[in-house]
Design a protein around this motif. Structure first.
Motif, PDB file in Angstrom:
ATOM      1  N   LEU A  60       0.825  -1.204   0.000  1.00 51.00           N
ATOM      2  CA  LEU A  60       0.000   0.000   0.000  1.00 51.00           C
ATOM      3  C   LEU A  60       0.863   1.260   0.000  1.00 51.00           C
ATOM      4  O   LEU A  60       0.549   2.239  -0.680  1.00 51.00           O
ATOM      5  N   PHE A  61       1.957   1.239   0.760  1.00 50.95           N
ATOM      6  CA  PHE A  61       2.884   2.372   0.738  1.00 50.95           C
ATOM      7  C   PHE A  61       3.480   2.545  -0.652  1.00 50.95           C
ATOM      8  O   PHE A  61       3.577   3.669  -1.166  1.00 50.95           O
ATOM      9  N   LEU A  62       3.889   1.439  -1.268  1.00 53.85           N
ATOM     10  CA  LEU A  62       4.446   1.495  -2.611  1.00 53.85           C
ATOM     11  C   LEU A  62       3.427   2.013  -3.623  1.00 53.85           C
ATOM     12  O   LEU A  62       3.769   2.760  -4.548  1.00 53.85           O
ATOM     13  N   ALA A  63       2.174   1.607  -3.442  1.00 56.31           N
ATOM     14  CA  ALA A  63       1.118   2.058  -4.357  1.00 56.31           C
ATOM     15  C   ALA A  63       0.968   3.573  -4.306  1.00 56.31           C
ATOM     16  O   ALA A  63       0.874   4.243  -5.348  1.00 56.31           O
ATOM     17  N   MET A  64       0.940   4.140  -3.112  1.00 58.76           N
ATOM     18  CA  MET A  64       0.799   5.586  -2.993  1.00 58.76           C
ATOM     19  C   MET A  64       1.997   6.310  -3.597  1.00 58.76           C
ATOM     20  O   MET A  64       1.854   7.349  -4.252  1.00 58.76           O
ATOM     21  N   GLU A  65       3.185   5.760  -3.394  1.00 54.76           N
ATOM     22  CA  GLU A  65       4.385   6.380  -3.958  1.00 54.76           C
ATOM     23  C   GLU A  65       4.358   6.334  -5.487  1.00 54.76           C
ATOM     24  O   GLU A  65       4.616   7.341  -6.167  1.00 54.76           O
ATOM     25  N   ALA A  66       4.051   5.156  -6.041  1.00 53.27           N
ATOM     26  CA  ALA A  66       4.079   4.996  -7.497  1.00 53.27           C
ATOM     27  C   ALA A  66       3.017   5.848  -8.181  1.00 53.27           C
ATOM     28  O   ALA A  66       3.225   6.313  -9.314  1.00 53.27           O
ATOM     29  N   LEU A  67       1.891   6.059  -7.514  1.00 49.65           N
ATOM     30  CA  LEU A  67       0.831   6.895  -8.087  1.00 49.65           C
ATOM     31  C   LEU A  67       1.120   8.383  -7.950  1.00 49.65           C
ATOM     32  O   LEU A  67       0.356   9.208  -8.462  1.00 49.65           O
ATOM     33  N   GLY A 187       3.779 -16.630   6.683  1.00 47.72           N
ATOM     34  CA  GLY A 187       4.550 -16.104   7.806  1.00 47.72           C
ATOM     35  C   GLY A 187       4.552 -14.595   7.739  1.00 47.72           C
ATOM     36  O   GLY A 187       4.490 -13.905   8.742  1.00 47.72           O
ATOM     37  N   ASP A 188       4.613 -14.079   6.521  1.00 48.18           N
ATOM     38  CA  ASP A 188       4.433 -12.671   6.174  1.00 48.18           C
ATOM     39  C   ASP A 188       4.477 -12.611   4.656  1.00 48.18           C
ATOM     40  O   ASP A 188       4.469 -13.642   3.989  1.00 48.18           O
ATOM     41  N   GLY A 189       4.533 -11.431   4.113  1.00 52.56           N
ATOM     42  CA  GLY A 189       4.615 -11.302   2.667  1.00 52.56           C
ATOM     43  C   GLY A 189       3.343 -10.749   2.066  1.00 52.56           C
ATOM     44  O   GLY A 189       2.281 -10.730   2.696  1.00 52.56           O
ATOM     45  N   GLY A 190       3.458 -10.280   0.829  1.00 48.95           N
ATOM     46  CA  GLY A 190       2.320  -9.730   0.113  1.00 48.95           C
ATOM     47  C   GLY A 190       2.536  -9.853  -1.383  1.00 48.95           C
ATOM     48  O   GLY A 190       3.632 -10.209  -1.849  1.00 48.95           O
ATOM     49  N   MET A 191       1.498  -9.578  -2.128  1.00 46.55           N
ATOM     50  CA  MET A 191       1.564  -9.610  -3.586  1.00 46.55           C
ATOM     51  C   MET A 191       0.821  -8.409  -4.127  1.00 46.55           C
ATOM     52  O   MET A 191      -0.235  -8.026  -3.600  1.00 46.55           O
ATOM     53  N   MET A 192       1.389  -7.811  -5.203  1.00 49.93           N
ATOM     54  CA  MET A 192       0.763  -6.677  -5.855  1.00 49.93           C
ATOM     55  C   MET A 192       0.404  -7.051  -7.285  1.00 49.93           C
ATOM     56  O   MET A 192       1.199  -7.694  -7.983  1.00 49.93           O
ATOM     57  N   HIS A 193      -0.786  -6.622  -7.726  1.00 47.68           N
ATOM     58  CA  HIS A 193      -1.188  -6.744  -9.118  1.00 47.68           C
ATOM     59  C   HIS A 193      -1.135  -5.349  -9.724  1.00 47.68           C
ATOM     60  O   HIS A 193      -1.831  -4.444  -9.269  1.00 47.68           O
ATOM     61  N   VAL A 194      -0.288  -5.176 -10.747  1.00 51.30           N
ATOM     62  CA  VAL A 194      -0.092  -3.863 -11.374  1.00 51.30           C
ATOM     63  C   VAL A 194      -0.067  -4.081 -12.887  1.00 51.30           C
ATOM     64  O   VAL A 194       0.991  -4.328 -13.467  1.00 51.30           O
ATOM     65  N   PRO A 195      -1.219  -3.992 -13.565  1.00 50.16           N
ATOM     66  CA  PRO A 195      -1.251  -4.305 -15.000  1.00 50.16           C
ATOM     67  C   PRO A 195      -0.568  -3.281 -15.892  1.00 50.16           C
ATOM     68  O   PRO A 195      -0.093  -3.633 -16.974  1.00 50.16           O
ATOM     69  N   ASP A 196      -0.487  -2.010 -15.484  1.00 50.48           N
ATOM     70  CA  ASP A 196       0.124  -0.985 -16.325  1.00 50.48           C
ATOM     71  C   ASP A 196       1.649  -1.122 -16.269  1.00 50.48           C
ATOM     72  O   ASP A 196       2.244  -1.055 -15.187  1.00 50.48           O
ATOM     73  N   PRO A 197       2.317  -1.289 -17.422  1.00 50.09           N
ATOM     74  CA  PRO A 197       3.771  -1.523 -17.420  1.00 50.09           C
ATOM     75  C   PRO A 197       4.582  -0.402 -16.787  1.00 50.09           C
ATOM     76  O   PRO A 197       5.542  -0.664 -16.055  1.00 50.09           O
ATOM     77  N   ALA A 198       4.222   0.851 -17.063  1.00 49.87           N
ATOM     78  CA  ALA A 198       4.990   1.972 -16.513  1.00 49.87           C
ATOM     79  C   ALA A 198       4.847   2.041 -14.998  1.00 49.87           C
ATOM     80  O   ALA A 198       5.829   2.264 -14.278  1.00 49.87           O
ATOM     81  N   LEU A 199       3.634   1.829 -14.517  1.00 55.10           N
ATOM     82  CA  LEU A 199       3.394   1.858 -13.075  1.00 55.10           C
ATOM     83  C   LEU A 199       4.110   0.690 -12.404  1.00 55.10           C
ATOM     84  O   LEU A 199       4.715   0.845 -11.325  1.00 55.10           O
ATOM     85  N   ARG A 200       4.059  -0.459 -13.058  1.00 55.66           N
ATOM     86  CA  ARG A 200       4.734  -1.641 -12.500  1.00 55.66           C
ATOM     87  C   ARG A 200       6.246  -1.436 -12.463  1.00 55.66           C
ATOM     88  O   ARG A 200       6.918  -1.821 -11.498  1.00 55.66           O
ATOM     89  N   ALA A 202       7.801   1.363 -12.101  1.00 52.91           N
ATOM     90  CA  ALA A 202       8.092   2.280 -10.991  1.00 52.91           C
ATOM     91  C   ALA A 202       8.096   1.549  -9.658  1.00 52.91           C
ATOM     92  O   ALA A 202       8.916   1.843  -8.777  1.00 52.91           O
ATOM     93  N   ILE A 203       7.189   0.581  -9.511  1.00 50.55           N
ATOM     94  CA  ILE A 203       7.110  -0.168  -8.257  1.00 50.55           C
ATOM     95  C   ILE A 203       8.267  -1.146  -8.130  1.00 50.55           C
ATOM     96  O   ILE A 203       8.901  -1.246  -7.069  1.00 50.55           O
ATOM     97  N   THR A 204       8.581  -1.881  -9.196  1.00 54.67           N
ATOM     98  CA  THR A 204       9.665  -2.860  -9.101  1.00 54.67           C
ATOM     99  C   THR A 204      11.004  -2.195  -8.824  1.00 54.67           C
ATOM    100  O   THR A 204      11.853  -2.755  -8.122  1.00 54.67           O
ATOM    101  N   THR A 205      11.208  -0.994  -9.340  1.00 53.33           N
ATOM    102  CA  THR A 205      12.443  -0.273  -9.039  1.00 53.33           C
ATOM    103  C   THR A 205      12.498   0.100  -7.566  1.00 53.33           C
ATOM    104  O   THR A 205      13.530  -0.063  -6.902  1.00 53.33           O
ATOM    105  N   ARG A 206      11.388   0.587  -7.034  1.00 56.57           N
ATOM    106  CA  ARG A 206      11.345   0.961  -5.614  1.00 56.57           C
ATOM    107  C   ARG A 206      11.509  -0.256  -4.713  1.00 56.57           C
ATOM    108  O   ARG A 206      12.115  -0.177  -3.640  1.00 56.57           O
ATOM    109  N   VAL A 207      10.945  -1.392  -5.123  1.00 54.99           N
ATOM    110  CA  VAL A 207      11.062  -2.624  -4.351  1.00 54.99           C
ATOM    111  C   VAL A 207      12.519  -3.059  -4.236  1.00 54.99           C
ATOM    112  O   VAL A 207      12.949  -3.647  -3.238  1.00 54.99           O
ATOM    113  N   ASN A 208      13.297  -2.741  -5.249  1.00 50.67           N
ATOM    114  CA  ASN A 208      14.689  -3.201  -5.338  1.00 50.67           C
ATOM    115  C   ASN A 208      15.679  -2.102  -4.955  1.00 50.67           C
ATOM    116  O   ASN A 208      16.727  -1.936  -5.587  1.00 50.67           O
TER     117      ASN A 208
END
Length: 376
Positions: A60-67, A187-200, A202-208
């Motif tokens: 959710l934090f990543l979503a707000m940042e990427a948007l 144990g923990d973890g999450g998954m994001m669905h991001v169909p738009d390539p540009a938005l995705r 932006a998120i994968t870069t922030r994740v890494n």
């Protein structure tokens, strides 16, 4: 204590973790990819549209940042929602704008969202309460019409759908949770669905940590200097790992049995509590809606609700209410009056509902509720 939430973990999950240990690689690797592929098949989307993250809250934090949500922006979300959703908005310097919910389903309708949408609205962030999809299809259509981004907090909705479309795939971004209190546990973890390539991207870069995905081993395979990397954004180390993925993938394979048992328990509760005077069970689902049966709740007068919770606790039965209305928390600075959310918070009690409950434990919950309410 009979718990509201409890994971169902066994030898298969333990063996999967053992395989990861034996591989000598416990970080992000083949197990993470295999789980992404399996989860994509489960919700009916291409795996390349998915991003594995450390938690739903981080998603959710990543979503707000990427948007690009920031100061001066508003994000509409239901008052009955997880605190992490509001924190993700406020941490960007934006304003969480809380909308009301239906007092019975605890989900917002599209009219609730529309009433709180204004010229500064940058996004809508919707939770599917208890695993029930609510008005997500109508809310998604409204957001598309207004040009407002839609983020789905699908933490409760690992198998919820409307007309065959999985919750978490209606909007621009969907986020699921695999924490210890969810149906599929990693144990923990999450998954994001991001169909738009540009938005995705932006998120994968922030994740890494803001690094390009071409650095490291990929660069070595291409004959480059693998110790060099390119930082393209400010990011965090937010990706999942093979230990969490191995557990979650086994859990995902067991999901049909989990859902069948949860549905069975919910139906028994419906039957056993239908005749209780002054007590309401969850409303029936609309046609075409499928629930994950994450929560089961009763609604009754506030004083009876509180007395029931106290007495059940004495009997070794834990109950709760999720989630406290966020507009009542001073930290967010809201002065809204939201009668649906306030009524629900004062009258709702969530009972134990998980696939690990045996018939005797379900019977104890039923007997406890009926015996207490007979005298309250």
């Amino acid at each position: 204590m009979i718990n509201v939430f409890q994971p169902t973990l066994g030898e298969a999950e333990l063996a999967a973790v053992g395989e990861v240990f034996a591989s000598g690689w416990v970080g992000r690797g083949p197990r993470t990819k295999a789980f992404i592929d399996a989860f994509g098949s489960h919700i009916g989307v291409a795996p390349e549209h998915l991003v594995s993250v450390t938690s739903c809250t981080e998603g959710l934090f990543l979503a707000m940042e990427a948007l690009g949500v920031g100061p001066g922006d508003e994000v509409v979300l239901p008052a009955v929602s997880f605190v992490g959703a509001a924190n993700a908005i406020a941490a960007r310097g934006a304003t969480p704008v809380f909308c009301d919910v239906d007092p019975r389903s605890l989900n917002p309708a599209v009219d609730d969202v529309e009433r709180r949408t204004g010229p500064r609205t940058r996004a809508v962030l919707v939770l599917h309460y208890g695993g029930s999809p609510g008005g997500i299809a109508e809310i998604a259509a409204f957001c598309r019409e207004r040009g407002v981004a839609l983020v789905e907090d699908a933490a409760c909705s690992v198998a919820s759908a409307v007309g065959g479309t999985a919750c978490g795939t209606f909007g621009d971004i969907g986020v699921w949770s695999f924490d210890p209190m969810k149906i599929v546990v990693g144990g923990d973890g999450g998954m994001m669905h991001v169909p738009d390539p540009a938005l995705r991207a932006a998120i994968t870069t922030r994740v890494n940590i803001g690094m390009s995905q071409e650095s490291g081993m990929a660069s070595a395979a291409a004959g480059g200097r693998w110790w060099e990397f390119d930082v393209r954004a400010f990011g965090r180390r937010s990706f999942g790992n093979d230990v969490l993925a191995a557990i979650a993938q086994v859990q995902l394979s067991r999901l049909p049995e989990f859902l069948a048992r949860r549905s069975e328990i919910a139906k028994r509760y419906d039957h056993e509590f239908a005749d209780l005077d002054g007590v309401l069970c969850p409303p029936p689902l609309p046609d075409g809606h499928r629930s994950s049966h994450y929560l089961y709740w009763l609604q009754l007068a506030p004083e009876r609700r509180d007395a029931l919770a106290a007495r059940l606790f004495e009997l070794g039965i834990y109950t709760t209410f999720r989630y406290l209305p966020l507009h009542r928390m001073p930290v967010y600075g809201s002065v809204s009056s939201l009668p649906g959310a306030e009524s629900a918070a004062d009258r709702t009690l969530c009972l134990p509902l998980h696939q690990g409950l045996d018939d005797d434990e379900v019977g104890a919950v039923v007997d406890g509720v009926r015996s207490v309410l007979g005298g309250v």
